[in-house]
Each structure stands twice: as C-alpha cells, then as structure tokens.
Design a protein around this motif. Sequence first.
Motif, PDB file in Angstrom:
ATOM      1  N   ILE A  45      48.363 107.821 -19.910  1.00  0.00           N
ATOM      2  CA  ILE A  45      48.334 106.699 -18.961  1.00  0.00           C
ATOM      3  C   ILE A  45      46.988 106.650 -18.248  1.00  0.00           C
ATOM      4  CG2 ILE A  45      49.321 105.826 -16.798  1.00  0.00           C
ATOM      5  CD1 ILE A  45      52.035 106.911 -17.814  1.00  0.00           C
ATOM      6  N   ASN A  46      46.494 107.804 -17.842  1.00  0.00           N
ATOM      7  CA  ASN A  46      45.193 107.874 -17.173  1.00  0.00           C
ATOM      8  C   ASN A  46      44.086 107.353 -18.085  1.00  0.00           C
ATOM      9  OD1 ASN A  46      43.495 108.465 -15.026  1.00  0.00           O
ATOM     10  ND2 ASN A  46      43.077 110.529 -15.787  1.00  0.00           N
ATOM     11  N   SER A  47      44.146 107.722 -19.359  1.00  0.00           N
ATOM     12  CA  SER A  47      43.145 107.259 -20.322  1.00  0.00           C
ATOM     13  C   SER A  47      43.198 105.735 -20.481  1.00  0.00           C
ATOM     14  CB  SER A  47      43.380 107.940 -21.670  1.00  0.00           C
ATOM     15  OG  SER A  47      42.498 107.446 -22.638  1.00  0.00           O
ATOM     16  N   MET A  48      44.416 105.196 -20.560  1.00  0.00           N
ATOM     17  CA  MET A  48      44.553 103.738 -20.671  1.00  0.00           C
ATOM     18  C   MET A  48      44.002 103.034 -19.442  1.00  0.00           C
ATOM     19  SD  MET A  48      48.164 102.994 -22.572  1.00  0.00           S
ATOM     20  CE  MET A  48      49.161 104.366 -22.010  1.00  0.00           C
ATOM     21  N   LEU A  49      44.265 103.593 -18.273  1.00  0.00           N
ATOM     22  CA  LEU A  49      43.746 102.997 -17.042  1.00  0.00           C
ATOM     23  C   LEU A  49      42.223 103.056 -17.010  1.00  0.00           C
ATOM     24  CD1 LEU A  49      46.326 104.304 -14.434  1.00  0.00           C
ATOM     25  CD2 LEU A  49      46.074 101.965 -15.281  1.00  0.00           C
ATOM     26  N   ASP A  50      41.644 104.141 -17.508  1.00  0.00           N
ATOM     27  CA  ASP A  50      40.186 104.240 -17.594  1.00  0.00           C
ATOM     28  C   ASP A  50      39.611 103.178 -18.521  1.00  0.00           C
ATOM     29  OD1 ASP A  50      40.081 106.347 -15.813  1.00  0.00           O
ATOM     30  OD2 ASP A  50      39.935 107.902 -17.380  1.00  0.00           O
ATOM     31  N   GLN A  51      40.283 102.939 -19.648  1.00  0.00           N
ATOM     32  CA  GLN A  51      39.830 101.908 -20.585  1.00  0.00           C
ATOM     33  C   GLN A  51      39.918 100.521 -19.949  1.00  0.00           C
ATOM     34  OE1 GLN A  51      42.269 102.459 -24.053  1.00  0.00           O
ATOM     35  NE2 GLN A  51      41.033 104.172 -24.821  1.00  0.00           N
ATOM     36  N   ILE A  52      40.993 100.256 -19.256  1.00  0.00           N
ATOM     37  CA  ILE A  52      41.150  98.964 -18.569  1.00  0.00           C
ATOM     38  C   ILE A  52      40.056  98.798 -17.525  1.00  0.00           C
ATOM     39  CG2 ILE A  52      42.625  97.655 -16.994  1.00  0.00           C
ATOM     40  CD1 ILE A  52      45.031  98.869 -18.529  1.00  0.00           C
ATOM     41  N   ASN A  53      39.797  99.850 -16.767  1.00  0.00           N
ATOM     42  CA  ASN A  53      38.750  99.805 -15.748  1.00  0.00           C
ATOM     43  C   ASN A  53      37.394  99.526 -16.378  1.00  0.00           C
ATOM     44  OD1 ASN A  53      37.781  99.992 -13.102  1.00  0.00           O
ATOM     45  ND2 ASN A  53      37.201 102.131 -13.416  1.00  0.00           N
ATOM     46  N   SER A  54      37.118 100.163 -17.500  1.00  0.00           N
ATOM     47  CA  SER A  54      35.852  99.947 -18.201  1.00  0.00           C
ATOM     48  C   SER A  54      35.722  98.489 -18.667  1.00  0.00           C
ATOM     49  CB  SER A  54      35.758 100.902 -19.393  1.00  0.00           C
ATOM     50  OG  SER A  54      34.597 100.675 -20.128  1.00  0.00           O
ATOM     51  N   CYS A  55      36.811  97.944 -19.203  1.00  0.00           N
ATOM     52  CA  CYS A  55      36.795  96.538 -19.646  1.00  0.00           C
ATOM     53  C   CYS A  55      36.568  95.591 -18.473  1.00  0.00           C
ATOM     54  CB  CYS A  55      38.092  96.189 -20.359  1.00  0.00           C
ATOM     55  SG  CYS A  55      38.279  96.971 -21.968  1.00  0.00           S
ATOM     56  N   LEU A  56      37.220  95.880 -17.354  1.00  0.00           N
ATOM     57  CA  LEU A  56      37.034  95.035 -16.169  1.00  0.00           C
ATOM     58  C   LEU A  56      35.603  95.117 -15.647  1.00  0.00           C
ATOM     59  CD1 LEU A  56      40.400  95.653 -14.294  1.00  0.00           C
ATOM     60  CD2 LEU A  56      39.670  93.568 -15.465  1.00  0.00           C
ATOM     61  N   ASP A  57      35.001  96.312 -15.689  1.00  0.00           N
ATOM     62  CA  ASP A  57      33.605  96.450 -15.277  1.00  0.00           C
ATOM     63  C   ASP A  57      32.693  95.627 -16.177  1.00  0.00           C
ATOM     64  OD1 ASP A  57      34.255  98.126 -13.185  1.00  0.00           O
ATOM     65  OD2 ASP A  57      33.758  99.978 -14.277  1.00  0.00           O
ATOM     66  N   ASP A  58      32.961  95.657 -17.493  1.00  0.00           N
ATOM     67  CA  ASP A  58      32.165  94.885 -18.447  1.00  0.00           C
ATOM     68  C   ASP A  58      32.306  93.390 -18.169  1.00  0.00           C
ATOM     69  OD1 ASP A  58      30.507  94.640 -20.834  1.00  0.00           O
ATOM     70  OD2 ASP A  58      32.325  93.856 -21.811  1.00  0.00           O
ATOM     71  N   LEU A  59      33.527  92.934 -17.913  1.00  0.00           N
ATOM     72  CA  LEU A  59      33.743  91.519 -17.593  1.00  0.00           C
ATOM     73  C   LEU A  59      33.016  91.115 -16.315  1.00  0.00           C
ATOM     74  CD1 LEU A  59      37.517  91.024 -18.426  1.00  0.00           C
ATOM     75  CD2 LEU A  59      35.574  89.973 -19.584  1.00  0.00           C
ATOM     76  N   GLU A  60      33.013  91.998 -15.330  1.00  0.00           N
ATOM     77  CA  GLU A  60      32.325  91.703 -14.074  1.00  0.00           C
ATOM     78  C   GLU A  60      30.816  91.578 -14.304  1.00  0.00           C
ATOM     79  OE1 GLU A  60      32.070  93.339  -9.487  1.00  0.00           O
ATOM     80  OE2 GLU A  60      32.929  94.622 -11.037  1.00  0.00           O
ATOM     81  N   GLU A  61      30.253  92.462 -15.132  1.00  0.00           N
ATOM     82  CA  GLU A  61      28.815  92.380 -15.439  1.00  0.00           C
ATOM     83  C   GLU A  61      28.484  91.086 -16.165  1.00  0.00           C
ATOM     84  OE1 GLU A  61      27.472  95.862 -17.529  1.00  0.00           O
ATOM     85  OE2 GLU A  61      28.301  97.200 -16.006  1.00  0.00           O
ATOM     86  N   ARG A  62      29.326  90.709 -17.132  1.00  0.00           N
ATOM     87  CA  ARG A  62      29.096  89.449 -17.861  1.00  0.00           C
ATOM     88  C   ARG A  62      29.199  88.253 -16.918  1.00  0.00           C
ATOM     89  NH1 ARG A  62      32.193  89.935 -23.674  1.00  0.00           N
ATOM     90  NH2 ARG A  62      31.252  91.924 -24.308  1.00  0.00           N
ATOM     91  N   ASN A  63      30.166  88.286 -16.033  1.00  0.00           N
ATOM     92  CA  ASN A  63      30.328  87.204 -15.065  1.00  0.00           C
ATOM     93  C   ASN A  63      29.090  87.089 -14.172  1.00  0.00           C
ATOM     94  OD1 ASN A  63      31.772  85.154 -13.642  1.00  0.00           O
ATOM     95  ND2 ASN A  63      32.228  86.651 -12.050  1.00  0.00           N
TER      96      ASN A  63
END
Length: 101
Positions: free
Chosen positions: A29-47
């Motif tokens: 679960i922790n690993s999945m949350l880390d992946q989600i966090n990474s994706c959200l960070d990438d989306l924020e940078e693109r935005n």
Amino acid sequence: MSGPNGDPNISINDETEEEEFNEEEYAAINSMLDQINSCLDDLEERNDALNGKLHELLESNRQARLEFREQLHGTPPDEEEQQQQQLPPPPPEGDDSVASQ
C-alpha cells in the motif's frame, strides 16, 4: 451484534482486523501511495509548464495585436490602454494557491 454505526455483523473489537494486515500488505500500500504521489507531482510540473507557456503565448499575442493596431492607425496606442490590456504576472512557481482552486 451491531457495529458502532448500527451496521449488522460488525464487531467493535478492531484487533482482529489489524491482525489480518501483515507488513507486506502495508509495504505494498505504501508503494502504491508513493507511485500515486509521484504521478501527481509529475502532473503538477506539467501544469506549471503549460501555465507558463500560456502566459508567454498571451503576451506574444498581445504584442502582435498592438503592433498590428499601430500599423493600421499609424500611431502607438495610449499608455493607459496598454496598461489596461496587461495580464497580471503569473504566480511564482511552487505557489499552492492555484492548485487548491
């Protein structure tokens, strides 16, 4: 016996539920949350990048429109008119006020 919210067949004793989850499941679960966090960070940078490009494009279009108007009329527009057409500056990078809207 009903649970704390009136749900049937739910015991108040949470110890049995906690025992069902082992350390591997928490790690997954922790690993999945880390992946989600990474994706959200990438989306924020693109935005942020797209927002910056948008401001550049708007400023470029404004300048082109002013130059075109100047060519048509032969005189530069009033200083007051130029001030009214200016966009507010883009928010500084890392500003969370835009993300919360």
